[in-house]
Write a protein that holds these residues in place. Structure first.
Motif, mmCIF file in Angstrom:
data_model
loop_
_atom_site.group_PDB
_atom_site.id
_atom_site.type_symbol
_atom_site.label_atom_id
_atom_site.label_comp_id
_atom_site.label_asym_id
_atom_site.label_seq_id
_atom_site.Cartn_x
_atom_site.Cartn_y
_atom_site.Cartn_z
ATOM 1 N N ILE A 103 0.845 -1.202 0.000
ATOM 2 C CA ILE A 103 0.000 0.000 0.000
ATOM 3 C C ILE A 103 0.875 1.245 0.000
ATOM 4 C CG2 ILE A 103 -1.728 1.327 1.277
ATOM 5 C CD1 ILE A 103 -2.683 -1.358 2.471
ATOM 6 N N TYR A 104 0.633 2.117 -0.983
ATOM 7 C CA TYR A 104 1.383 3.366 -1.064
ATOM 8 C C TYR A 104 0.540 4.572 -0.646
ATOM 9 C CZ TYR A 104 -1.127 4.044 -5.475
ATOM 10 O OH TYR A 104 -2.109 4.189 -6.426
ATOM 11 N N ALA A 105 -0.813 4.413 -0.655
ATOM 12 C CA ALA A 105 -1.689 5.529 -0.291
ATOM 13 C C ALA A 105 -3.105 5.018 -0.052
ATOM 14 C CB ALA A 105 -1.701 6.589 -1.389
ATOM 15 N N TYR A 106 -3.905 5.859 0.600
ATOM 16 C CA TYR A 106 -5.327 5.585 0.809
ATOM 17 C C TYR A 106 -6.124 6.663 0.084
ATOM 18 C CZ TYR A 106 -3.769 2.376 4.456
ATOM 19 O OH TYR A 106 -3.163 1.352 5.134
ATOM 20 N N THR A 240 9.078 7.409 -0.557
ATOM 21 C CA THR A 240 9.952 8.459 -0.032
ATOM 22 C C THR A 240 9.116 9.633 0.461
ATOM 23 O OG1 THR A 240 10.177 9.569 -2.183
ATOM 24 C CG2 THR A 240 11.772 7.814 -1.672
ATOM 25 N N ASP A 241 9.724 10.488 1.277
ATOM 26 C CA ASP A 241 9.012 11.665 1.771
ATOM 27 C C ASP A 241 8.590 12.579 0.628
ATOM 28 O OD1 ASP A 241 9.177 10.898 4.411
ATOM 29 O OD2 ASP A 241 10.993 12.031 4.824
ATOM 30 N N ASN A 242 9.422 12.678 -0.402
ATOM 31 C CA ASN A 242 9.100 13.518 -1.557
ATOM 32 C C ASN A 242 7.797 13.058 -2.202
ATOM 33 O OD1 ASN A 242 9.172 15.291 -3.700
ATOM 34 N ND2 ASN A 242 10.838 14.281 -4.772
ATOM 35 N N ALA A 243 7.691 11.751 -2.450
ATOM 36 C CA ALA A 243 6.489 11.204 -3.083
ATOM 37 C C ALA A 243 5.283 11.331 -2.157
ATOM 38 C CB ALA A 243 6.720 9.746 -3.462
ATOM 39 N N LYS A 244 5.482 11.092 -0.873
ATOM 40 C CA LYS A 244 4.374 11.189 0.083
ATOM 41 C C LYS A 244 3.832 12.615 0.161
ATOM 42 C CE LYS A 244 5.706 7.266 2.969
ATOM 43 N NZ LYS A 244 6.174 6.825 4.303
ATOM 44 N N ASN A 245 4.719 13.581 0.066
ATOM 45 C CA ASN A 245 4.274 14.982 0.064
ATOM 46 C C ASN A 245 3.391 15.263 -1.143
ATOM 47 O OD1 ASN A 245 5.710 15.538 2.402
ATOM 48 N ND2 ASN A 245 7.503 16.313 1.311
ATOM 49 N N ILE A 246 3.798 14.747 -2.297
ATOM 50 C CA ILE A 246 3.004 14.937 -3.517
ATOM 51 C C ILE A 246 1.646 14.267 -3.366
ATOM 52 C CG2 ILE A 246 2.843 14.346 -5.977
ATOM 53 C CD1 ILE A 246 5.924 14.633 -6.087
ATOM 54 N N LEU A 247 1.634 13.045 -2.868
ATOM 55 C CA LEU A 247 0.377 12.313 -2.695
ATOM 56 C C LEU A 247 -0.568 13.034 -1.735
ATOM 57 C CD1 LEU A 247 1.873 8.706 -2.547
ATOM 58 C CD2 LEU A 247 0.233 9.523 -4.258
ATOM 59 N N GLU A 248 -0.033 13.549 -0.660
ATOM 60 C CA GLU A 248 -0.876 14.277 0.295
ATOM 61 C C GLU A 248 -1.438 15.559 -0.317
ATOM 62 O OE1 GLU A 248 0.780 13.024 4.709
ATOM 63 O OE2 GLU A 248 1.766 14.688 3.662
ATOM 64 N N ASN A 249 -0.671 16.201 -1.181
ATOM 65 C CA ASN A 249 -1.158 17.402 -1.858
ATOM 66 C C ASN A 249 -2.340 17.099 -2.763
ATOM 67 O OD1 ASN A 249 0.745 19.080 -0.669
ATOM 68 N ND2 ASN A 249 2.198 18.936 -2.365
ATOM 69 N N TYR A 250 -2.447 15.852 -3.197
ATOM 70 C CA TYR A 250 -3.564 15.431 -4.046
ATOM 71 C C TYR A 250 -4.688 14.780 -3.237
ATOM 72 C CZ TYR A 250 -1.227 16.540 -8.410
ATOM 73 O OH TYR A 250 -0.638 17.216 -9.472
ATOM 74 N N GLY A 251 -4.619 14.908 -1.922
ATOM 75 C CA GLY A 251 -5.733 14.435 -1.090
ATOM 76 C C GLY A 251 -5.627 13.013 -0.592
ATOM 77 N N TYR A 252 -4.558 12.320 -0.910
ATOM 78 C CA TYR A 252 -4.397 10.956 -0.440
ATOM 79 C C TYR A 252 -3.880 10.951 1.008
ATOM 80 C CZ TYR A 252 -4.776 9.569 -5.338
ATOM 81 O OH TYR A 252 -5.217 9.386 -6.621
ATOM 82 N N SER A 253 -4.183 9.894 1.717
ATOM 83 C CA SER A 253 -3.588 9.675 3.027
ATOM 84 C C SER A 253 -2.418 8.709 2.867
ATOM 85 C CB SER A 253 -4.605 9.063 4.003
ATOM 86 O OG SER A 253 -5.649 9.970 4.273
ATOM 87 N N VAL A 254 -1.341 8.972 3.571
ATOM 88 C CA VAL A 254 -0.165 8.097 3.520
ATOM 89 C C VAL A 254 0.293 7.816 4.930
ATOM 90 C CG1 VAL A 254 0.564 8.988 1.272
ATOM 91 C CG2 VAL A 254 1.454 10.042 3.364
#
Length: 257
Positions: A103-106, A240-254
């Protein structure tokens, strides 16, 4: 003099050969199969990955179910970024992956309308104001499954099922909404937060308690492309933190450690 010229030309030729042999080769491309809810986020993610590694990416967008079928038929994808766990698990069990699903995101579901005077809510779905409700096909798209769960949770599925318009994926569902073919529809929060869509229409979050968690997973695929190392690099980049930051900016939970 002639011998010196030949010798000089030979040295130049050797130099060119050696420099070419030592030059990093970036003519390969990772073929990434991407669930449609991730289409905008993945463009930003793949760009960041390419900038970091020099590895180019081709994105193949579709519903998780359709992409899974293509993979089983031999589509030359290197990695599969799904909208759920079901399809990656299916591919893992059938021997099409070289890694277990992770799992990479919710994902999060929203109700969205492009009609100016329409304020999205579950309550208006049963009114005469709404004649068409766009959702992704629950047979192939996890966000469609989540939308059906919401309708059942509120006890209105039977009364409004005749209004449902099914998109092959979230992408087509979004087209129904943006074209106003459907007055309202269920989509991924990542879509309405994307730079391409942000500020257009009206949307509202659907409570997480109304549908099962949308656990989005990634797997590396087996194929003949011989790009396993590069697929692994992209797989690792997603966490990575870089990718997680991007995902959170798009509304995903990580998950953060």
């Amino acid at each position: 003099m002639r011998c010196k010229v030949k010798k000089a030309n030979l040295l130049i030729l050797i130099s060119i050969i050696l420099s070419t042999a030592c030059k990093p080769q970036h003519d390969y491309k990772l073929n990434i199969a991407v669930a449609a809810n991730m289409q905008f986020a993945m463009k930003e993610l793949s760009k960041a990955f390419t900038n970091q590694t020099g590895i180019a990416c081709d994105l193949i967008i579709g519903s998780s179910g359709k992409l899974t079928a293509q993979i089983k038929e031999g589509a030359p994808f290197d990695i599969f970024v799904s909208a759920d766990m079901k399809y990656p698990n299916d591919l893992f069990k059938s021997g099409h992956t070289s890694t277990v699903p992770k799992i990479y995101a919710y994902g999060k579901l929203v109700l969205w309308s492009m009609i100016d005077d329409t304020e999205p809510s579950i309550d208006i779905l049963n009114t005469s104001e709404i004649k068409h409700i766009a959702i992704a096909n629950p047979k192939t798209a996890p966000y469609g499954i989540a939308a059906i769960q919401v309708l059942n949770q509120h006890g209105i599925y039977e009364s409004i099922k005749g209004k449902l318009v099914f998109g092959e994926s979230i992408s087509q569902t979004n087209q129904f909404i943006t074209s106003k073919s459907a007055e309202i529809g269920f989509t991924s929060k990542s879509i309405v937060l994307s730079p391409q869509i942000k500020g257009k229409g009206n949307w509202v979050d659907i409570p997480n308690t109304d549908y099962s968690a949308i656990r989005q997973a990634v797997v590396i695929l087996k194929n003949k492309n011989n790009l396993q190392d590069y697929a692994q690099a992209f797989h690792d980049f997603l966490f990575t933190d870089n990718a997680k930051n991007i995902l959170e900016n798009y509304g995903y939970s990580v998950k953060r450690q």
